[in-house]
Design a protein around this motif. Sequence first.
Motif, PDB file in Angstrom:
ATOM      1  N   ALA A   1      -5.584   6.438  -3.216  1.00 49.31           N
ATOM      2  CA  ALA A   1      -4.499   6.836  -2.181  1.00 49.31           C
ATOM      3  C   ALA A   1      -4.126   8.185  -2.783  1.00 49.31           C
ATOM      4  O   ALA A   1      -3.820   9.195  -1.721  1.00 49.31           O
ATOM      5  CB  ALA A   1      -3.618   5.979  -1.902  1.00 49.31           C
ATOM      6  N   ARG A   2      -4.053   8.561  -4.022  1.00 49.96           N
ATOM      7  CA  ARG A   2      -3.505   9.825  -4.510  1.00 49.96           C
ATOM      8  C   ARG A   2      -4.673  10.761  -4.432  1.00 49.96           C
ATOM      9  O   ARG A   2      -4.639  11.993  -4.920  1.00 49.96           O
ATOM     10  CB  ARG A   2      -3.063   9.585  -5.785  1.00 49.96           C
ATOM     11  CG  ARG A   2      -1.574   9.067  -5.670  1.00 49.96           C
ATOM     12  CD  ARG A   2      -1.188   8.574  -7.101  1.00 49.96           C
ATOM     13  NE  ARG A   2       0.192   8.268  -7.201  1.00 49.96           N
ATOM     14  CZ  ARG A   2       0.851   7.232  -6.753  1.00 49.96           C
ATOM     15  NH1 ARG A   2       0.171   6.368  -6.034  1.00 49.96           N
ATOM     16  NH2 ARG A   2       2.095   6.864  -6.986  1.00 49.96           N
TER      17      ARG A   2
ATOM     18  N   VAL B   1       7.432   5.450  -6.621  1.00 50.24           N
ATOM     19  CA  VAL B   1       8.023   4.103  -7.166  1.00 50.24           C
ATOM     20  C   VAL B   1       7.221   2.941  -6.840  1.00 50.24           C
ATOM     21  O   VAL B   1       6.884   2.550  -5.878  1.00 50.24           O
ATOM     22  CB  VAL B   1       9.288   4.015  -6.561  1.00 50.24           C
ATOM     23  CG1 VAL B   1      10.189   2.715  -6.929  1.00 50.24           C
ATOM     24  CG2 VAL B   1      10.423   5.113  -6.840  1.00 50.24           C
TER      25      VAL B   1
ATOM     26  N   PHE C   1      -4.646  -7.035  -2.029  1.00 53.51           N
ATOM     27  CA  PHE C   1      -5.473  -6.865  -0.870  1.00 53.51           C
ATOM     28  C   PHE C   1      -6.676  -7.733  -0.789  1.00 53.51           C
ATOM     29  O   PHE C   1      -7.417  -7.577  -1.853  1.00 53.51           O
ATOM     30  CB  PHE C   1      -6.131  -5.302  -0.857  1.00 53.51           C
ATOM     31  CG  PHE C   1      -4.887  -4.423  -0.967  1.00 53.51           C
ATOM     32  CD1 PHE C   1      -3.932  -4.300   0.094  1.00 53.51           C
ATOM     33  CD2 PHE C   1      -4.870  -3.611  -2.010  1.00 53.51           C
ATOM     34  CE1 PHE C   1      -2.804  -3.455   0.057  1.00 53.51           C
ATOM     35  CE2 PHE C   1      -3.700  -2.555  -1.820  1.00 53.51           C
ATOM     36  CZ  PHE C   1      -2.625  -2.466  -0.893  1.00 53.51           C
TER      37      PHE C   1
ATOM     38  N   ALA D   1       0.733  -1.280  -0.065  1.00 57.45           N
ATOM     39  CA  ALA D   1      -0.135   0.029   0.017  1.00 57.45           C
ATOM     40  C   ALA D   1       0.773   1.226   0.085  1.00 57.45           C
ATOM     41  O   ALA D   1       0.525   2.239  -0.767  1.00 57.45           O
ATOM     42  CB  ALA D   1      -0.896   0.222   1.368  1.00 57.45           C
ATOM     43  N   ALA D   2       2.164   1.353   0.697  1.00 61.86           N
ATOM     44  CA  ALA D   2       3.073   2.257   0.828  1.00 61.86           C
ATOM     45  C   ALA D   2       3.539   2.498  -0.592  1.00 61.86           C
ATOM     46  O   ALA D   2       3.227   3.959  -0.944  1.00 61.86           O
ATOM     47  CB  ALA D   2       3.862   2.162   1.805  1.00 61.86           C
ATOM     48  N   SER D   3       3.910   1.550  -1.283  1.00 62.87           N
ATOM     49  CA  SER D   3       4.537   1.763  -2.453  1.00 62.87           C
ATOM     50  C   SER D   3       3.628   2.417  -3.484  1.00 62.87           C
ATOM     51  O   SER D   3       3.842   2.733  -4.685  1.00 62.87           O
ATOM     52  CB  SER D   3       5.209   0.500  -3.111  1.00 62.87           C
ATOM     53  OG  SER D   3       4.381  -0.297  -3.657  1.00 62.87           O
ATOM     54  N   LEU D   4       2.212   2.060  -3.507  1.00 64.74           N
ATOM     55  CA  LEU D   4       1.229   2.492  -4.258  1.00 64.74           C
ATOM     56  C   LEU D   4       1.035   4.078  -3.808  1.00 64.74           C
ATOM     57  O   LEU D   4       0.043   4.601  -4.453  1.00 64.74           O
ATOM     58  CB  LEU D   4       0.074   1.722  -4.215  1.00 64.74           C
ATOM     59  CG  LEU D   4       0.337   0.207  -4.894  1.00 64.74           C
ATOM     60  CD1 LEU D   4      -0.903  -0.627  -4.469  1.00 64.74           C
ATOM     61  CD2 LEU D   4       0.419   0.583  -6.361  1.00 64.74           C
ATOM     62  N   GLY D   5       1.426   4.902  -2.871  1.00 56.75           N
ATOM     63  CA  GLY D   5       1.204   5.964  -2.602  1.00 56.75           C
ATOM     64  C   GLY D   5       0.413   6.317  -1.325  1.00 56.75           C
ATOM     65  O   GLY D   5       0.009   7.313  -1.113  1.00 56.75           O
ATOM     66  N   ALA D   6      -0.026   5.065  -0.648  1.00 55.96           N
ATOM     67  CA  ALA D   6      -0.780   5.255   0.482  1.00 55.96           C
ATOM     68  C   ALA D   6      -0.055   5.734   1.698  1.00 55.96           C
ATOM     69  O   ALA D   6       0.786   5.058   2.235  1.00 55.96           O
ATOM     70  CB  ALA D   6      -1.614   4.005   0.844  1.00 55.96           C
TER      71      ALA D   6
ATOM     72  N   ALA E   1       8.381   5.908   1.301  1.00 59.35           N
ATOM     73  CA  ALA E   1       7.738   5.099   0.228  1.00 59.35           C
ATOM     74  C   ALA E   1       6.705   5.781  -0.428  1.00 59.35           C
ATOM     75  O   ALA E   1       6.613   6.039  -1.734  1.00 59.35           O
ATOM     76  CB  ALA E   1       7.549   3.742   0.609  1.00 59.35           C
ATOM     77  N   HIS E   2       5.830   6.090   0.224  1.00 57.54           N
ATOM     78  CA  HIS E   2       4.403   6.625  -0.379  1.00 57.54           C
ATOM     79  C   HIS E   2       4.688   8.132  -1.014  1.00 57.54           C
ATOM     80  O   HIS E   2       3.645   8.467  -1.714  1.00 57.54           O
ATOM     81  CB  HIS E   2       3.169   6.783   0.576  1.00 57.54           C
ATOM     82  CG  HIS E   2       3.378   7.557   1.724  1.00 57.54           C
ATOM     83  ND1 HIS E   2       3.940   7.379   2.922  1.00 57.54           N
ATOM     84  CD2 HIS E   2       2.918   8.898   1.876  1.00 57.54           C
ATOM     85  CE1 HIS E   2       4.113   8.655   3.795  1.00 57.54           C
ATOM     86  NE2 HIS E   2       3.500   9.394   3.168  1.00 57.54           N
TER      87      HIS E   2
ATOM     88  N   PHE F   1      -6.419   1.130  -5.946  1.00 51.65           N
ATOM     89  CA  PHE F   1      -5.966   1.548  -4.642  1.00 51.65           C
ATOM     90  C   PHE F   1      -5.077   2.726  -4.699  1.00 51.65           C
ATOM     91  O   PHE F   1      -4.976   3.821  -3.892  1.00 51.65           O
ATOM     92  CB  PHE F   1      -5.243   0.382  -4.100  1.00 51.65           C
ATOM     93  CG  PHE F   1      -5.015   0.468  -2.530  1.00 51.65           C
ATOM     94  CD1 PHE F   1      -5.795   0.340  -1.661  1.00 51.65           C
ATOM     95  CD2 PHE F   1      -3.819   1.204  -2.306  1.00 51.65           C
ATOM     96  CE1 PHE F   1      -5.519   0.681  -0.384  1.00 51.65           C
ATOM     97  CE2 PHE F   1      -3.405   1.236  -1.143  1.00 51.65           C
ATOM     98  CZ  PHE F   1      -4.374   1.117   0.010  1.00 51.65           C
ATOM     99  N   GLY F   2      -4.085   2.517  -5.562  1.00 50.95           N
ATOM    100  CA  GLY F   2      -3.080   3.807  -5.696  1.00 50.95           C
ATOM    101  C   GLY F   2      -3.557   5.190  -6.059  1.00 50.95           C
ATOM    102  O   GLY F   2      -3.278   6.244  -5.750  1.00 50.95           O
TER     103      GLY F   2
END
Lengths: 291, 378
Positions: free
Chosen positions: B120-121, B95, B105, A192-197, B90-91, B116-117
Amino acid sequence: MSVALPSAEATRRPRLRVDPFVLLAAPGLLYLAILFALPLAILLFRSFQASDGTFSIAGYIAFFSDPHNLSVTWRTLKVAILSTLLCLVLAYPTAFALARARGIVQSLILVAMVLPLSVGVIVKAFSWSIVLRSDGIVNQTLLALGLVEAPVRLLFTETALVIGSANVFLPFMVLPIYAVVRQIDPELSPAAASLGAGPFFRFFQVVLPLTLPGVIAGVAFVFSLAISMYVIPSLLVGERLSTMSMLIARSFLFFRDAQLGSTISAILLLMAVIVVLGSSYLVRHVSGGRA
Amino acid sequence: MLQQTIGGVAAQQTVAPSAPYLSVEKIAKAYRETRVVEDLDFAVERGELVSLLGPSGCGKTTLLRLISGLVSADAGRVVVGGRDITRLPAHKRNVSVVFQNYALFPHLNVRENVGFGLKARGRAKAGIHDAVTEALQLVRMEAFADRPVSALSGGQQQRVAVARALVVEPDLLLLDEPFSALDRKLRETMQVELKSLLRAKGMTAIFVTHDQEEALAVSSRIAVMNAGRIEQYADPVTLYTRPATGFVLDFVGLSTRIAGTVSKSESGFIEVDTAYGVVRVPGRFRPGSKVLLGVRPERIRPVSPDAAPADSEVRITSMLADVMCLGSKTHLYGEAAEDDRLVSEVSGAQAAESLLPGESVAFEWPREATLVYPLGAA
């Protein structure tokens, strides 16, 4: 679509056959049927039975028309909710620590959670009364720190009851949450973090939904235990602040009023059943059959 | 889109004319006392597909996590497209990572996983829907959009993971052993598919793998890692024909390897004492040094021990230990001393019929085909 061929799932048909493994539950179910379901049914039946044996809802009318009974019901409910919440707040991070810990640390946390269960509730209740007394260690600390000017009354209060019951029931909240947390792929949060969360998004969109089944199971356990507790309130707050279980005991043992006792039992049972069934419905609903 | 890319490259070049797109500089990471990655430099050009290849525990996954920000560096810098991202969590790095087990998930369906990404953005719902549909079409999974991910096969899960990583238009795509959970046949299909997809998108990507065939299949350059360092970073042909170290010789491809001690050194040639006699090969080592001789198997011919050796050839004699017919080629293994390996590759399957284990055999190869490495120093 070379690789995306229809899976075996599409061709599988549900079969109407009893799984032989279901039979393994038979001894346990039989035991519960004879020693739990049957007496309970008799109890329920008696709550609708007047002293002359005829059908009557007089017991229910009598119960709800007495303001004392209503305040006891409300207190029982309030204490159960508060101690469930206190358990949840304490247990949630503990369950994660337990799931992520390794080796000796994990064993230590587990033992710390389970060992107190082996100490009888009576022993615990008496030790709390030592700690919570007006000259007990809690009050002495508060006085020494200058946080209070006179000893705070802790024993014989609802606060004591919430603290005491949460203490006893904590493992029943930690263990179901732990069971769920340990099933969660530890890579999900990094993914999830690597996807920008960010941290909040990760918690509310990934971690919390995945742990919800454990939370709901824990809430159902602790709430149904807390709403029906008898020994802890008897020892910590006594007759001054009765709970429904104490009312039931008094009806049967002191008033010799079987119908009233059965009636209160039925109401208490109904409240617990609503929470347990409601939470198992929620488990199925939130996990959507996917988890 | 094309113009935009060209414009981006041009702008890049005015800032730093020769700087690579991804540049990892003097990066280091230690867990407690163990240094997993040490003072490592690594660079990738824009649009390049490269592999980090090495045995487990060599630090390749740690390097990947350092680039993605999932672990923080003790020292050094990570720069992507001129932007120093070393201190970013990381977020905030943009990358994307495709994980070994895909890390989909389980509480979300295919569409929600891919979206999801973007969610999150903070993208708008309609925009997410369109982008997700497009990404699913790209990996040919649009028919599965509303399925739970648990109902997907391994290959399908991998496609969803790739779509999920690409839909956010990352600056860099990192893939951690992405094919290891797939069976061989499917793995090869997915490698070809993914490679052409990434090429078409102009994506810069780094594959982490312990499988040399996979590295050769998907990447234009391979960094061979060992014990927290990069031993050699080169194209597949160079890695195979001119391995920089004894480790690369062993790890990439099959090789004959013979340990020995230099007994004489003169005018660019050394004489090496081996378990099979003295051999004379090109090299510059002091007498007394321990060396490792390496020869690729297709350079070695099995010959009759009675034939006269040519002066341009190295010849050693041994017993034939094993004959492995691999269909289009046959591997002949000679009896070798401990830690040595004698292997010759001949084309065709006939050799397997004419040669029997236990026979005496001579292996011969051109002197200049011998690779010489210092031994024991590492």
